[in-house]
Design a protein around this motif. Structure first.
Motif, PDB file in Angstrom:
ATOM      1  N   LYS A  43       0.829  -1.203   0.000  1.00 28.85           N
ATOM      2  CA  LYS A  43       0.000   0.000   0.000  1.00 28.85           C
ATOM      3  C   LYS A  43       0.870   1.263   0.000  1.00 28.85           C
ATOM      4  O   LYS A  43       0.615   2.207  -0.755  1.00 28.85           O
ATOM      5  CB  LYS A  43      -0.905  -0.008   1.231  1.00 28.85           C
ATOM      6  CG  LYS A  43      -1.881   1.115   1.298  1.00 28.85           C
ATOM      7  CD  LYS A  43      -2.766   0.988   2.534  1.00 28.85           C
ATOM      8  CE  LYS A  43      -3.708   2.161   2.653  1.00 28.85           C
ATOM      9  NZ  LYS A  43      -4.547   2.082   3.848  1.00 28.85           N
ATOM     10  N   ILE A  44       1.912   1.268   0.822  1.00 26.21           N
ATOM     11  CA  ILE A  44       2.804   2.438   0.884  1.00 26.21           C
ATOM     12  C   ILE A  44       3.555   2.614  -0.432  1.00 26.21           C
ATOM     13  O   ILE A  44       3.664   3.730  -0.955  1.00 26.21           O
ATOM     14  CB  ILE A  44       3.796   2.309   2.065  1.00 26.21           C
ATOM     15  CG1 ILE A  44       3.044   2.389   3.399  1.00 26.21           C
ATOM     16  CG2 ILE A  44       4.870   3.389   1.999  1.00 26.21           C
ATOM     17  CD1 ILE A  44       3.892   2.102   4.609  1.00 26.21           C
ATOM     18  N   LYS A  45       4.059   1.513  -1.003  1.00 31.33           N
ATOM     19  CA  LYS A  45       4.800   1.607  -2.272  1.00 31.33           C
ATOM     20  C   LYS A  45       3.883   2.075  -3.402  1.00 31.33           C
ATOM     21  O   LYS A  45       4.287   2.872  -4.254  1.00 31.33           O
ATOM     22  CB  LYS A  45       5.441   0.271  -2.611  1.00 31.33           C
ATOM     23  CG  LYS A  45       6.647  -0.031  -1.733  1.00 31.33           C
ATOM     24  CD  LYS A  45       7.320  -1.316  -2.142  1.00 31.33           C
ATOM     25  CE  LYS A  45       8.545  -1.566  -1.258  1.00 31.33           C
ATOM     26  NZ  LYS A  45       9.252  -2.790  -1.634  1.00 31.33           N
ATOM     27  N   ARG A  46       2.641   1.589  -3.401  1.00 29.93           N
ATOM     28  CA  ARG A  46       1.684   1.997  -4.424  1.00 29.93           C
ATOM     29  C   ARG A  46       1.382   3.498  -4.308  1.00 29.93           C
ATOM     30  O   ARG A  46       1.335   4.212  -5.313  1.00 29.93           O
ATOM     31  CB  ARG A  46       0.379   1.198  -4.271  1.00 29.93           C
ATOM     32  CG  ARG A  46      -0.522   1.286  -5.472  1.00 29.93           C
ATOM     33  CD  ARG A  46      -1.773   0.389  -5.384  1.00 29.93           C
ATOM     34  NE  ARG A  46      -1.614  -0.821  -4.598  1.00 29.93           N
ATOM     35  CZ  ARG A  46      -2.241  -1.048  -3.422  1.00 29.93           C
ATOM     36  NH1 ARG A  46      -3.062  -0.162  -2.917  1.00 29.93           N
ATOM     37  NH2 ARG A  46      -2.039  -2.181  -2.772  1.00 29.93           N
ATOM     38  N   SER A  47       1.217   3.979  -3.075  1.00 27.24           N
ATOM     39  CA  SER A  47       0.949   5.412  -2.890  1.00 27.24           C
ATOM     40  C   SER A  47       2.150   6.260  -3.310  1.00 27.24           C
ATOM     41  O   SER A  47       1.982   7.361  -3.836  1.00 27.24           O
ATOM     42  CB  SER A  47       0.535   5.715  -1.453  1.00 27.24           C
ATOM     43  OG  SER A  47       1.584   5.431  -0.569  1.00 27.24           O
ATOM     44  N   MET A  48       3.361   5.758  -3.091  1.00 32.35           N
ATOM     45  CA  MET A  48       4.551   6.491  -3.532  1.00 32.35           C
ATOM     46  C   MET A  48       4.626   6.566  -5.056  1.00 32.35           C
ATOM     47  O   MET A  48       4.988   7.613  -5.618  1.00 32.35           O
ATOM     48  CB  MET A  48       5.824   5.840  -2.986  1.00 32.35           C
ATOM     49  CG  MET A  48       6.035   6.050  -1.501  1.00 32.35           C
ATOM     50  SD  MET A  48       6.138   7.781  -1.040  1.00 32.35           S
ATOM     51  CE  MET A  48       7.626   8.262  -1.866  1.00 32.35           C
ATOM     52  N   VAL A  49       4.269   5.488  -5.735  1.00 33.04           N
ATOM     53  CA  VAL A  49       4.266   5.485  -7.204  1.00 33.04           C
ATOM     54  C   VAL A  49       3.207   6.466  -7.717  1.00 33.04           C
ATOM     55  O   VAL A  49       3.459   7.231  -8.666  1.00 33.04           O
ATOM     56  CB  VAL A  49       4.025   4.056  -7.736  1.00 33.04           C
ATOM     57  CG1 VAL A  49       3.754   4.068  -9.227  1.00 33.04           C
ATOM     58  CG2 VAL A  49       5.209   3.172  -7.405  1.00 33.04           C
ATOM     59  N   GLU A  50       2.033   6.469  -7.092  1.00 37.99           N
ATOM     60  CA  GLU A  50       0.983   7.415  -7.496  1.00 37.99           C
ATOM     61  C   GLU A  50       1.435   8.859  -7.276  1.00 37.99           C
ATOM     62  O   GLU A  50       1.179   9.725  -8.113  1.00 37.99           O
ATOM     63  CB  GLU A  50      -0.297   7.157  -6.702  1.00 37.99           C
ATOM     64  CG  GLU A  50      -1.000   5.888  -7.088  1.00 37.99           C
ATOM     65  CD  GLU A  50      -2.172   5.588  -6.163  1.00 37.99           C
ATOM     66  OE1 GLU A  50      -2.480   6.427  -5.281  1.00 37.99           O
ATOM     67  OE2 GLU A  50      -2.773   4.514  -6.326  1.00 37.99           O
ATOM     68  N   TYR A  51       2.101   9.104  -6.161  1.00 40.19           N
ATOM     69  CA  TYR A  51       2.603  10.444  -5.868  1.00 40.19           C
ATOM     70  C   TYR A  51       3.595  10.890  -6.935  1.00 40.19           C
ATOM     71  O   TYR A  51       3.527  12.016  -7.441  1.00 40.19           O
ATOM     72  CB  TYR A  51       3.269  10.483  -4.485  1.00 40.19           C
ATOM     73  CG  TYR A  51       4.175  11.669  -4.292  1.00 40.19           C
ATOM     74  CD1 TYR A  51       3.661  12.940  -4.076  1.00 40.19           C
ATOM     75  CD2 TYR A  51       5.566  11.525  -4.366  1.00 40.19           C
ATOM     76  CE1 TYR A  51       4.494  14.039  -3.923  1.00 40.19           C
ATOM     77  CE2 TYR A  51       6.398  12.616  -4.212  1.00 40.19           C
ATOM     78  CZ  TYR A  51       5.860  13.864  -3.992  1.00 40.19           C
ATOM     79  OH  TYR A  51       6.687  14.939  -3.850  1.00 40.19           O
ATOM     80  N   GLU A  52       4.533  10.024  -7.295  1.00 41.75           N
ATOM     81  CA  GLU A  52       5.542  10.384  -8.303  1.00 41.75           C
ATOM     82  C   GLU A  52       4.898  10.659  -9.653  1.00 41.75           C
ATOM     83  O   GLU A  52       5.301  11.582 -10.367  1.00 41.75           O
ATOM     84  CB  GLU A  52       6.596   9.273  -8.429  1.00 41.75           C
ATOM     85  CG  GLU A  52       7.585   9.229  -7.294  1.00 41.75           C
ATOM     86  CD  GLU A  52       8.437  10.478  -7.199  1.00 41.75           C
ATOM     87  OE1 GLU A  52       8.773  11.083  -8.243  1.00 41.75           O
ATOM     88  OE2 GLU A  52       8.752  10.869  -6.065  1.00 41.75           O
ATOM     89  N   SER A  53       3.895   9.869 -10.035  1.00 34.96           N
ATOM     90  CA  SER A  53       3.243  10.106 -11.323  1.00 34.96           C
ATOM     91  C   SER A  53       2.488  11.433 -11.321  1.00 34.96           C
ATOM     92  O   SER A  53       2.539  12.181 -12.306  1.00 34.96           O
ATOM     93  CB  SER A  53       2.302   8.953 -11.678  1.00 34.96           C
ATOM     94  OG  SER A  53       1.237   8.902 -10.752  1.00 34.96           O
TER      95      SER A  53
END
Length: 136
Positions: free
Chosen positions: A45-55
């Motif tokens: 969940k944390i890694k997915r949110s970080m990827v969304e943030y970067e995009s």
């Protein structure tokens, strides 16, 4: 630039980079703690949110640069500003001020002030007010 006392100062780009770096390091430590505990769902969940943030961040950066380029193209160059043709220019140069003259004039002013005395407040009492204030 005018300073507004009520507005908070915006952080500089260096301060923002440092804060962003510290936040990323903190998130990495949190992810490691969850990995040690074996909570794979939270790590994902944390890694997915970080990827969304970067995009989202990349999208905003590209939008900013596109608007910045458009704004830069619309700026006028100094040569393109129309000026009137017949501007009267001064024929004489203003007189130069000699520093020695200013020094002498200051000294003469001080001497005059000493001779005449410095202005003092009036010796009379202030005039009395003609308006009467009635009590309610």
């Amino acid at each position: 630039m005018e300073l507004e006392t009520l507005a908070e100062a915006l952080p500089t780009s260096k301060a923002l980079r440092e804060k962003k770096l510290k936040m990323k390091e903190t998130i990495d430590r949190v992810v490691k703690c969850y990995e040690k505990d074996g909570d794979k769902d939270m790590v994902e969940k944390i890694k997915r949110s970080m990827v969304e943030y970067e995009s989202r961040r990349k999208k905003y950066v590209s939008y900013f640069h596109s608007k910045k380029d458009i704004h830069a193209d619309n700026l006028l160059e100094l040569q393109n500003i129309p000026l009137p043709d017949n501007i009267p220019l001064p024929k004489e140069k203003p007189p130069k001020i000699n520093p020695d003259d200013t020094h002498e004039s200051i000294i003469s002013f001080i001497k005059l002030t000493i001779q005449c005395g410095t202005p003092a407040p009036p010796s009379d009492s202030p005039p009395k007010c003609a308006i009467k204030i009635e009590e309610f």
